[in-house]
Motif scaffolding. Structure first.
Motif, PDB file in Angstrom:
ATOM      1  N   ASP A 127       0.638   4.713   2.011  1.00 60.06           N
ATOM      2  CA  ASP A 127      -0.049   5.516   3.026  1.00 60.06           C
ATOM      3  C   ASP A 127       0.981   6.001   4.038  1.00 60.06           C
ATOM      4  OD1 ASP A 127       0.367   3.306   4.948  1.00 60.06           O
ATOM      5  OD2 ASP A 127      -1.109   2.273   3.681  1.00 60.06           O
ATOM      6  N   TRP A 132       1.591   5.144   7.067  1.00 63.83           N
ATOM      7  CA  TRP A 132       2.306   4.079   7.791  1.00 63.83           C
ATOM      8  C   TRP A 132       3.480   3.570   6.931  1.00 63.83           C
ATOM      9  CZ3 TRP A 132       3.800  -1.005   7.633  1.00 63.83           C
ATOM     10  CH2 TRP A 132       4.144  -1.610   8.849  1.00 63.83           C
ATOM     11  N   ARG A 133       3.201   3.345   5.632  1.00 69.23           N
ATOM     12  CA  ARG A 133       4.244   2.848   4.707  1.00 69.23           C
ATOM     13  C   ARG A 133       5.346   3.918   4.531  1.00 69.23           C
ATOM     14  NH1 ARG A 133       3.165  -2.512   4.655  1.00 69.23           N
ATOM     15  NH2 ARG A 133       0.933  -2.561   5.046  1.00 69.23           N
ATOM     16  N   TRP A 151      -8.745  -1.106   4.666  1.00 68.15           N
ATOM     17  CA  TRP A 151      -7.686  -0.316   5.303  1.00 68.15           C
ATOM     18  C   TRP A 151      -7.761   1.167   4.941  1.00 68.15           C
ATOM     19  CZ3 TRP A 151      -5.992  -3.278   8.932  1.00 68.15           C
ATOM     20  CH2 TRP A 151      -5.660  -4.631   8.717  1.00 68.15           C
ATOM     21  N   TYR A 162       1.263   0.367  15.950  1.00 64.46           N
ATOM     22  CA  TYR A 162       1.596  -0.791  15.099  1.00 64.46           C
ATOM     23  C   TYR A 162       3.022  -0.553  14.589  1.00 64.46           C
ATOM     24  CZ  TYR A 162       0.814  -4.483  11.617  1.00 64.46           C
ATOM     25  OH  TYR A 162       0.887  -5.622  10.860  1.00 64.46           O
ATOM     26  N   GLU A 188       5.340  -7.805   8.312  1.00 67.22           N
ATOM     27  CA  GLU A 188       4.085  -7.183   8.746  1.00 67.22           C
ATOM     28  C   GLU A 188       2.828  -7.925   8.286  1.00 67.22           C
ATOM     29  OE1 GLU A 188       2.048  -4.647   6.592  1.00 67.22           O
ATOM     30  OE2 GLU A 188       0.665  -4.952   8.250  1.00 67.22           O
ATOM     31  N   ARG A 189       2.689  -8.338   7.031  1.00 71.56           N
ATOM     32  CA  ARG A 189       1.544  -9.135   6.592  1.00 71.56           C
ATOM     33  C   ARG A 189       2.062 -10.510   6.196  1.00 71.56           C
ATOM     34  NH1 ARG A 189      -2.378  -5.189   2.924  1.00 71.56           N
ATOM     35  NH2 ARG A 189      -2.270  -3.393   4.333  1.00 71.56           N
ATOM     36  N   ARG A 243      -6.461  -9.751  13.588  1.00 69.40           N
ATOM     37  CA  ARG A 243      -7.003  -8.747  14.518  1.00 69.40           C
ATOM     38  C   ARG A 243      -8.477  -9.081  14.841  1.00 69.40           C
ATOM     39  NH1 ARG A 243      -4.377  -3.235  11.814  1.00 69.40           N
ATOM     40  NH2 ARG A 243      -2.222  -3.930  12.138  1.00 69.40           N
ATOM     41  N   ASN A 287      -7.780  -0.053  11.568  1.00 66.07           N
ATOM     42  CA  ASN A 287      -6.644   0.873  11.665  1.00 66.07           C
ATOM     43  C   ASN A 287      -7.201   2.269  11.903  1.00 66.07           C
ATOM     44  OD1 ASN A 287      -7.568   1.509   9.150  1.00 66.07           O
ATOM     45  ND2 ASN A 287      -5.635   1.099   8.069  1.00 66.07           N
ATOM     46  N   SER A 297       0.835  -1.212   0.000  1.00 67.08           N
ATOM     47  CA  SER A 297       0.000   0.000   0.000  1.00 67.08           C
ATOM     48  C   SER A 297       0.862   1.251   0.000  1.00 67.08           C
ATOM     49  CB  SER A 297      -0.876   0.040   1.253  1.00 67.08           C
ATOM     50  OG  SER A 297      -1.431  -1.220   1.509  1.00 67.08           O
ATOM     51  N   PRO A 350      -3.345  -9.274   8.705  1.00 68.78           N
ATOM     52  CA  PRO A 350      -3.660  -8.497   9.911  1.00 68.78           C
ATOM     53  C   PRO A 350      -5.175  -8.384  10.132  1.00 68.78           C
ATOM     54  CG  PRO A 350      -1.991  -7.392   8.619  1.00 68.78           C
ATOM     55  CD  PRO A 350      -2.519  -8.487   7.774  1.00 68.78           C
ATOM     56  N   ASP A 406      -2.607   1.591  14.756  1.00 67.68           N
ATOM     57  CA  ASP A 406      -1.439   2.159  14.039  1.00 67.68           C
ATOM     58  C   ASP A 406      -0.690   3.113  14.951  1.00 67.68           C
ATOM     59  OD1 ASP A 406      -1.632   0.707  11.761  1.00 67.68           O
ATOM     60  OD2 ASP A 406      -2.448   2.316  10.502  1.00 67.68           O
ATOM     61  N   ARG A 459      -7.084   4.997  10.193  1.00 68.50           N
ATOM     62  CA  ARG A 459      -7.760   5.626   9.063  1.00 68.50           C
ATOM     63  C   ARG A 459      -9.199   5.114   8.944  1.00 68.50           C
ATOM     64  NH1 ARG A 459      -4.596   3.710   4.685  1.00 68.50           N
ATOM     65  NH2 ARG A 459      -3.405   2.533   6.194  1.00 68.50           N
TER      66      ARG A 459
END
Ligand code: FRU
Length: 733
Positions: A36, A38-39, A189, A265, A113-114, A165, A217, A34, A161, A242, A219
């Motif tokens: 965003d 976080w990335r 997400w 996260y 992470e995933r 989750r 998350n 992705s 996730p 996050d 967002r």
């Protein structure tokens, strides 16, 4: 203080890392599912992590939540030739094939992470999403005092996730029956999807009381909040995951009560790079790394924000330091190049100096060797000179005794002539040896001075002896050219009787004699005053009067090079001294003989031949032969033009040729074997023959036309030449 230390350490690390420039460069491909915040955070941590390893080059690819795009991107990263792949798979199973392909090519794969359904990965790093979901469930139960209605807005279906989750959250809430999950809405997400889906649900379920929304998350939680805000009324609580730092991050949203809670996260890009480097460098590493984290609530949000802001500042600082260090490194590299060039120049200069030094050493060595050789040579000369004295004494003494004997006093002129040559030359040789010894005694350094060399030269008795012609009138004439009167006398004694002899004491005089008398052959010395033998020979060969005369060079210069010079000057033979009288005689007679291949000017044409007599054609083109041909052509032309004149004399022809009578006679004789008079008669007869055959003139008319003084004399000559009388030819015709 700490900050200073930190900076210095970082600078040092960067400098050290730069020094190891020769290390292999690793290319690491990063495939993000992705795009965003976080990335973004994670990518900048990866970049900063790479600063600590100068041999790392990062290649990023972002799939924008598309499975298809991520598969393509992984394949092209592999094709570009990456050494390791870091991948966050969009969904569990959709991109496994691409991961398999990379792994099968021998590229280490870190899944982070995933999770993925592929078993083909080298290591996994990520937080425990089940645990995060569970902790969130526990928090929600506590926050709502065990009673409440909640909505769960999930992450992308099929992404690990989202699944974990959800499972953790449900599991935790099972123990809290007062908490009711009213709806589980699908999300992906992103904020807009959550907003739309929650809005739709609210439209369908208006009036339903909701106490809390759990967005998987931050967002998603914020999207849900917007949907609720649109509807109006009392807003429920919103929880997300996050907990990012920064303006739009979850921590600020919790601090500002937009969100009730979040969970940090972990991104940990630097740790991910370290794991990659360990794998690439073959160091030990953990196959599965679980990242730990913490809940963000109103209580700790401010503290966490302060800390995260500080971290952000530090990162920014590190970035600036990196820029600076890069600048220094560039300078360092430039300086290194300059230093290298300077050293190379110095090395070259040293080499050059060494070369010059060696050259001078070599020269000195050669000089020493030469000096030694010259000394040895001198010693040798001295010794030989001494050795020569004994036999010379033994020749000179008995010769003196012999001269006193009665036999010698009674001997004939020739014997006593030869005897006195021997005595004179023995005496000269003795003098020469004495002079050589004197010169060497007075020499402290090797080599003789020019005065000493002059002193060694034998002084010849100056003889102005000129040409002497004697002997049989018909014998061939030989010219002897030598500055040494004894040699001439000796040659004379060898050749007299068989040849008529002429003499000259140098080249210049020799040339005068040769031009005047046109001898049949010349024997000449090479080393002579005034004009040496080589130049003399050249002049003889390039003068029309003398060019045909064979020249024998007789000389002490025995080297091949000297002989070559002799032949180049045009000599016909080269005989070295001391010579055998027999060889000389044989050579002379051989050369005289070979000159008898003579040119046929007015050959005897057949009585039937009506063609006009022509000049013999010549194939040769040597300078001498060209001269001879030119001479003959001129002579022939003059004869043909003038033969009608019956008073024409040889003197007339010679004057026309600008020669003396003797010169013409001897040149013509040498080239044709006939005298000029013979040739004139033959030319007249040849012309007469032509007229007899081709015209109607009477014999008498023809006789006068071609220059005979009377027809009867013509008829006689004609009969002598052709064996018939002219009238016979007429009758035939
Ligand atoms: C970022 C993100 C996070 C979320 C995680 C789940 O791309 O969507 O917001 O926690 O991925 O994988």
């Amino acid at each position: 203080m700490h900050k200073q230390k930190f900076c210095i350490t970082i600078l040092l690390i960067l400098l050290l890392a730069s020094c190891s420039q020769n290390e292999k460069k690793y290319r690491i491909g990063v495939s993000q599912c992705s795009d965003d915040i976080w990335r973004d955070k994670q990518n900048s941590e990866l970049i900063i992590g790479a600063y600590f390893h100068e041999n790392i080059e990062l290649r990023f690819a972002t799939a924008d939540d598309s499975d298809e795009r991520q598969v393509q991107q992984i394949d092209s990263l592999v094709n570009e030739g990456i050494d390791l792949l870091i991948v966050a798979p969009n969904q569990v199973s959709t991109i496994s094939s691409a991961i398999d392909r990379a792994y099968d090519k021998g590229i280490p794969v870190i899944v982070f992470e995933r999770k993925t359904s592929s078993k083909k990965y080298t290591a996994y790093m990520g937080a425990d999403n089940y645990e995060i979901g569970r902790l969130m469930g526990e928090y929600v139960a506590t926050r709502l005092n065990e009673h409440g209605r909640i909505i769960e807005v999930m992450g992308l279906e099929g992404s690990s996730p989202a699944i974990e989750r959800h499972n953790g959250f449900r599991e935790a809430l099972e123990a809290h029956p007062g908490i009711q999950i009213v709806a589980a809405l699908q999300g992906d997400w992103t904020e807009p999807t959550a907003y739309n889906n929650v809005k739709q649900w609210l439209a369908k379920n208006s009036g339903e009381k909701i106490d809390l929304v759990f967005g998987m998350n931050d967002r998603t939680a914020m999207g849900a909040r917007k949907a609720f805000a649109d509807v109006g009324g009392t807003l429920p609580l919103f929880c997300g995951i996050d907990g990012l730092p920064g303006e739009n991050g979850g921590i600020v949203q919790v601090r500002d009560s937009l969100l009730d809670a979040s969970y940090i996260y972990p991104t940990h890009g630097d740790q991910l790079i370290q794991l990659a480097v360990d794998i690439l460098e073959g160091k030990p590493y953990e196959k599965e790394t679980k990242l730990m984290s913490a809940l963000v609530t109103r209580e700790n949000a401010r503290v966490l924000l302060m800390e995260s802001d500080e971290i952000l500042r530090q990162s920014h600082y590190i970035d600036q330091l990196h820029q600076k260090a890069s600048g220094y490194l560039q300078q360092l590299a430039n300086q290194r190049t300059l230093t290298f060039l300077a050293l190379a120049t110095i090395a070259l200069l040293l080499l050059l100096l060494a070369g010059i030094y060696m050259y001078y050493l070599q020269r000195a060595r050669i000089h020493d060797e030469r000096t030694k050789m010259e000394r040895e040579q001198l010693d040798f000369y001295t010794q030989v000179s001494h050795e020569l004295r004994t036999p010379l004494t033994l020749i000179e003494g008995p010769l003196t005794q012999l001269a006193e004997t009665q036999d010698m006093k009674n001997a004939g002129e020739e014997t006593s002539g030869l005897f006195s040559i021997v005595r004179r030359n023995t005496h000269q040789l003795t003098q020469l040896i004495n002079k050589m010894l004197d010169a060497q005694v007075g020499t402290s350094t090797p080599g003789l001075s020019s005065e000493q060399i002059d002193a060694l030269t034998i002084t010849q008795p100056i003889t102005t002896e000129s040409e002497i012609i004697e002997g049989d009138e018909d014998a061939p004439t030989v010219l002897l050219v030598d500055d040494n009167a004894d040699i001439r006398a000796y040659l004379h004694s060898i050749l007299q009787g068989k040849y008529r002899l002429l003499e000259a004491e140098d080249g210049q005089h020799g040339l005068d004699v040769a031009r005047e008398h046109v001898p049949d052959l010349i024997v000449s010395d090479v080393m002579m005053p005034v004009m040496n033998g080589l130049e003399f020979c050249q002049q003889v060969k390039s003068d029309m009067i003398t060019s045909h005369i064979p020249v024998i060079l007789l000389t002490a210069r025995a080297l091949n090079q000297h002989q070559i010079e002799g032949y180049e000057s045009g000599a016909d033979a080269y005989i070295t001294k001391p010579f055998s009288p027999e060889l000389l005689k044989a050579r002379i007679s051989n050369l005289l003989h070979s000159r008898h291949q003579l040119k046929d000017l007015w050959g005897m044409p057949s009585v039937n031949d009506t063609s006009k007599p022509t000049m013999p054609t010549t194939q040769t083109s040597s300078a001498v032969e060209q001269l001879e041909d030119a001479f003959i052509s001129r002579f022939k032309k003059i004869v043909e033009e003038r033969m009608a004149n019956s008073d024409l004399s040889v003197e007339d022809l010679a004057a026309e040729m600008r020669l003396s009578r003797v010169q013409l006679y001897r040149k013509v004789k040498a080239l044709t074997g006939c005298t000029p008079v013979d040739l004139l008669r033959r030319a007249r007869l040849s012309q007469a023959q032509h007229l007899l055959v081709t015209t109607e003139y009477t014999v008498s008319e023809i006789a006068y036309q071609v220059g005979f003084s009377s027809p009867s004399y013509f008829t006689k000559c004609y009969k002598d030449e052709y064996g018939m009388v002219p009238g016979d030819v007429r009758n035939k015709a």
